[in-house]
Design a protein around this motif. Structure first.
Motif, PDB file in Angstrom:
ATOM      1  N   GLU A   1     -10.559  44.056 -31.848  1.00 14.14           N
ATOM      2  CA  GLU A   1     -10.330  43.955 -33.488  1.00 14.14           C
ATOM      3  C   GLU A   1      -9.018  44.781 -33.830  1.00 14.14           C
ATOM      4  N   ILE A   2      -8.998  45.878 -33.099  1.00 11.79           N
ATOM      5  CA  ILE A   2      -7.618  46.932 -33.480  1.00 11.79           C
ATOM      6  C   ILE A   2      -6.354  46.003 -32.858  1.00 11.79           C
ATOM      7  N   ALA A   3      -6.388  45.394 -31.952  1.00 13.60           N
ATOM      8  CA  ALA A   3      -5.540  44.888 -31.370  1.00 13.60           C
ATOM      9  C   ALA A   3      -4.799  43.740 -32.076  1.00 13.60           C
ATOM     10  N   TYR A   4      -5.823  42.726 -32.762  1.00 17.95           N
ATOM     11  CA  TYR A   4      -5.491  41.742 -33.502  1.00 17.95           C
ATOM     12  C   TYR A   4      -5.027  42.096 -34.959  1.00 17.95           C
ATOM     13  N   VAL A   5      -5.367  43.393 -35.569  1.00 18.23           N
ATOM     14  CA  VAL A   5      -4.840  43.827 -36.733  1.00 18.23           C
ATOM     15  C   VAL A   5      -3.392  44.513 -36.571  1.00 18.23           C
ATOM     16  N   SER A   6      -3.271  45.014 -35.326  1.00 18.49           N
ATOM     17  CA  SER A   6      -1.937  45.380 -34.885  1.00 18.49           C
ATOM     18  C   SER A   6      -1.089  44.047 -34.814  1.00 18.49           C
ATOM     19  N   MET A   7      -1.342  43.086 -34.243  1.00 17.15           N
ATOM     20  CA  MET A   7      -0.574  41.771 -34.098  1.00 17.15           C
ATOM     21  C   MET A   7      -0.438  41.544 -35.345  1.00 17.15           C
TER      22      MET A   7
ATOM     23  N   SER B   1     -18.429  42.980 -45.624  1.00 12.07           N
ATOM     24  CA  SER B   1     -19.598  43.422 -44.796  1.00 12.07           C
ATOM     25  C   SER B   1     -19.233  44.495 -43.838  1.00 12.07           C
ATOM     26  N   ARG B   2     -18.192  45.567 -44.235  1.00 12.41           N
ATOM     27  CA  ARG B   2     -17.701  46.423 -43.402  1.00 12.41           C
ATOM     28  C   ARG B   2     -18.120  47.759 -43.619  1.00 12.41           C
ATOM     29  N   HIS B   3     -17.693  48.757 -42.791  1.00 15.29           N
ATOM     30  CA  HIS B   3     -18.248  49.937 -42.837  1.00 15.29           C
ATOM     31  C   HIS B   3     -17.421  50.635 -44.252  1.00 15.29           C
ATOM     32  N   ARG B   4     -18.185  51.474 -44.841  1.00 12.47           N
ATOM     33  CA  ARG B   4     -17.738  52.037 -46.402  1.00 12.47           C
ATOM     34  C   ARG B   4     -16.525  52.823 -45.989  1.00 12.47           C
ATOM     35  N   SER B   5     -16.399  53.454 -44.791  1.00 12.66           N
ATOM     36  CA  SER B   5     -15.271  54.543 -44.636  1.00 12.66           C
ATOM     37  C   SER B   5     -13.811  53.704 -44.626  1.00 12.66           C
ATOM     38  N   LEU B   6     -13.610  52.539 -44.808  1.00 15.82           N
ATOM     39  CA  LEU B   6     -12.540  51.770 -44.812  1.00 15.82           C
ATOM     40  C   LEU B   6     -11.970  51.730 -46.519  1.00 15.82           C
TER      41      LEU B   6
ATOM     42  N   GLU C   1     -13.057  54.090 -36.323  1.00 16.54           N
ATOM     43  CA  GLU C   1     -12.673  54.226 -37.787  1.00 16.54           C
ATOM     44  C   GLU C   1     -11.164  54.925 -37.702  1.00 16.54           C
ATOM     45  N   ARG C   2     -10.940  55.774 -36.838  1.00 11.71           N
ATOM     46  CA  ARG C   2      -9.745  56.349 -36.786  1.00 11.71           C
ATOM     47  C   ARG C   2      -8.275  55.445 -36.319  1.00 11.71           C
ATOM     48  N   ALA C   3      -8.724  54.639 -35.534  1.00  8.38           N
ATOM     49  CA  ALA C   3      -8.040  53.722 -34.975  1.00  8.38           C
ATOM     50  C   ALA C   3      -7.578  52.624 -36.044  1.00  8.38           C
ATOM     51  N   MET C   4      -8.669  52.153 -36.680  1.00 11.41           N
ATOM     52  CA  MET C   4      -8.328  51.356 -37.734  1.00 11.41           C
ATOM     53  C   MET C   4      -7.483  51.968 -38.781  1.00 11.41           C
ATOM     54  N   ASP C   5      -7.862  53.065 -39.275  1.00 13.82           N
ATOM     55  CA  ASP C   5      -7.260  53.647 -40.171  1.00 13.82           C
ATOM     56  C   ASP C   5      -5.680  53.727 -39.997  1.00 13.82           C
ATOM     57  N   ALA C   6      -5.560  54.120 -38.727  1.00 13.43           N
ATOM     58  CA  ALA C   6      -4.253  54.207 -38.312  1.00 13.43           C
ATOM     59  C   ALA C   6      -3.243  52.802 -38.300  1.00 13.43           C
ATOM     60  N   GLU C   7      -3.791  51.989 -38.190  1.00 13.89           N
ATOM     61  CA  GLU C   7      -3.381  50.548 -38.401  1.00 13.89           C
ATOM     62  C   GLU C   7      -3.188  50.135 -39.926  1.00 13.89           C
TER      63      GLU C   7
ATOM     64  N   TYR D   1       0.344  49.873 -43.081  1.00 14.58           N
ATOM     65  CA  TYR D   1       0.248  48.394 -43.579  1.00 14.58           C
ATOM     66  C   TYR D   1       0.128  48.270 -44.901  1.00 14.58           C
ATOM     67  N   VAL D   2      -0.961  48.931 -45.749  1.00 11.86           N
ATOM     68  CA  VAL D   2      -1.092  48.921 -47.027  1.00 11.86           C
ATOM     69  C   VAL D   2       0.040  49.663 -47.809  1.00 11.86           C
ATOM     70  N   ARG D   3       0.404  50.755 -47.280  1.00 14.22           N
ATOM     71  CA  ARG D   3       1.546  51.510 -47.865  1.00 14.22           C
ATOM     72  C   ARG D   3       2.935  50.448 -47.973  1.00 14.22           C
ATOM     73  N   ALA D   4       2.861  49.636 -46.865  1.00 16.44           N
ATOM     74  CA  ALA D   4       4.212  48.924 -46.858  1.00 16.44           C
ATOM     75  C   ALA D   4       4.132  47.587 -47.911  1.00 16.44           C
ATOM     76  N   GLY D   5       2.845  47.377 -48.496  1.00 18.09           N
ATOM     77  CA  GLY D   5       2.621  46.417 -49.449  1.00 18.09           C
ATOM     78  C   GLY D   5       1.726  45.236 -48.871  1.00 18.09           C
ATOM     79  N   GLY D   6       1.305  45.460 -47.825  1.00 14.55           N
ATOM     80  CA  GLY D   6       0.103  44.480 -47.190  1.00 14.55           C
ATOM     81  C   GLY D   6      -0.985  44.676 -48.225  1.00 14.55           C
ATOM     82  N   ARG D   7      -1.667  43.440 -48.013  1.00 12.01           N
ATOM     83  CA  ARG D   7      -3.181  43.518 -48.616  1.00 12.01           C
ATOM     84  C   ARG D   7      -4.191  43.276 -47.876  1.00 12.01           C
ATOM     85  N   VAL D   8      -5.306  44.253 -47.972  1.00  7.60           N
ATOM     86  CA  VAL D   8      -6.631  44.309 -47.058  1.00  7.60           C
ATOM     87  C   VAL D   8      -7.649  43.795 -47.863  1.00  7.60           C
TER      88      VAL D   8
END
Length: 253
Positions: A12-18, A61-66, A40-46, A50-57
């Protein structure tokens, strides 16, 4: 781009990075998150850059920490309501078939089912893990439950319909009639469960609506976006032919 991670955190982390590298306009994450601080830390790092650069996420049904827009099915409340409905049929002996414990969906639905039983003064007899959140996982968990010895539960709850389909096959193979000998329920209301024999009792989620809502969240304009928001989606208990009163002599009223 559409990809399945097969519930593998590293993939999942690899796909988000891609997707970040390809400068996708939006990223949707659909399905259970993980109770895993490293993930959680790895996903936040991706996601943060991305969001700061204008991407939308937006996620379902995900973890509330995101800290992103979330369409959140009320898994815990739905499982609690299902437990109450099954108790109302007269059941007192239960087993739950689950997948990987690190999945937030598993944790929430199991906790909700326990709460629903506890409200009626009933404990959960056994929790059986099938290993995978799949038909095969449900088949394995049902076989393990039948082989565990002791009194059999009168009702089995599989935390997802896909697992319940596998459990139904395993019960049939063992000569256990559903619902005459044992009731069976699932969660999600995927279309195939209405065609089973017997059709599956479940907690119905409006899956199409959830998909539409998450797309709408992801495609909001920057002016509309503002702070991240959680959209909560209720489930509805639907009792069908796979559940009935306990077998004669084990009915507690």
């Amino acid at each position: 781009m559409l990809a399945s991670t097969f519930r593998e955190p590293a993939r999942e982390i690899a796909y988000v990075s891609m997707l970040r590298a390809q400068r996708a306009r939006a990223i949707l994450l659909i399905g259970s998150g993980f109770q895993d601080r490293a993930w959680e830390r790895a996903m936040d790092a991706e996601l943060d850059p991305y969001v700061r650069a204008g991407g939308r996420v937006a996620v379902v049904s995900r973890h509330r920490s995101l800290r992103v827009d979330t369409v959140q099915p009320e898994n815990r409340a739905g499982a609690a309501e299902l437990a109450k409905a099954l108790v109302a049929l007269g059941h007192r002996e239960f087993a739950v078939l689950t997948g990987p414990p690190e999945l937030t969906t598993v944790a929430d639905r199991l906790a909700g089912f326990r709460e629903g039983l506890a409200g009626a003064g009933i404990g959960l007899d056994r929790v059986v893990r099938g290993g995978a959140f799949t038909r095969e996982g449900g088949h394995l968990a049902a076989r393990r439950s039948l082989a565990s010895g002791g009194p059999r539960p009168t009702c089995v709850f599989a935390v997802t319909d896909v697992m319940a389909v596998g459990a139904l096959a395993a019960l049939r193979e063992a000569g256990v009639r559903v619902p005459e000998d044992m009731s069976l329920a699932g969660f999600d209301d995927i279309p195939v469960v209405r065609e089973l024999s017997p059709p599956l009792s479940t907690v119905a989620l409006p899956l199409t609506e959830m998909g539409e809502r998450v797309i709408a969240r992801a495609l909001r304009t920057p002016a509309e976006a503002g702070r991240s928001r959680v959209v909560r989606i209720d489930g509805e208990v639907v009792l069908r032919g796979s559940t009935g009163p306990p077998p004669h002599g084990r009915h507690h009223g």
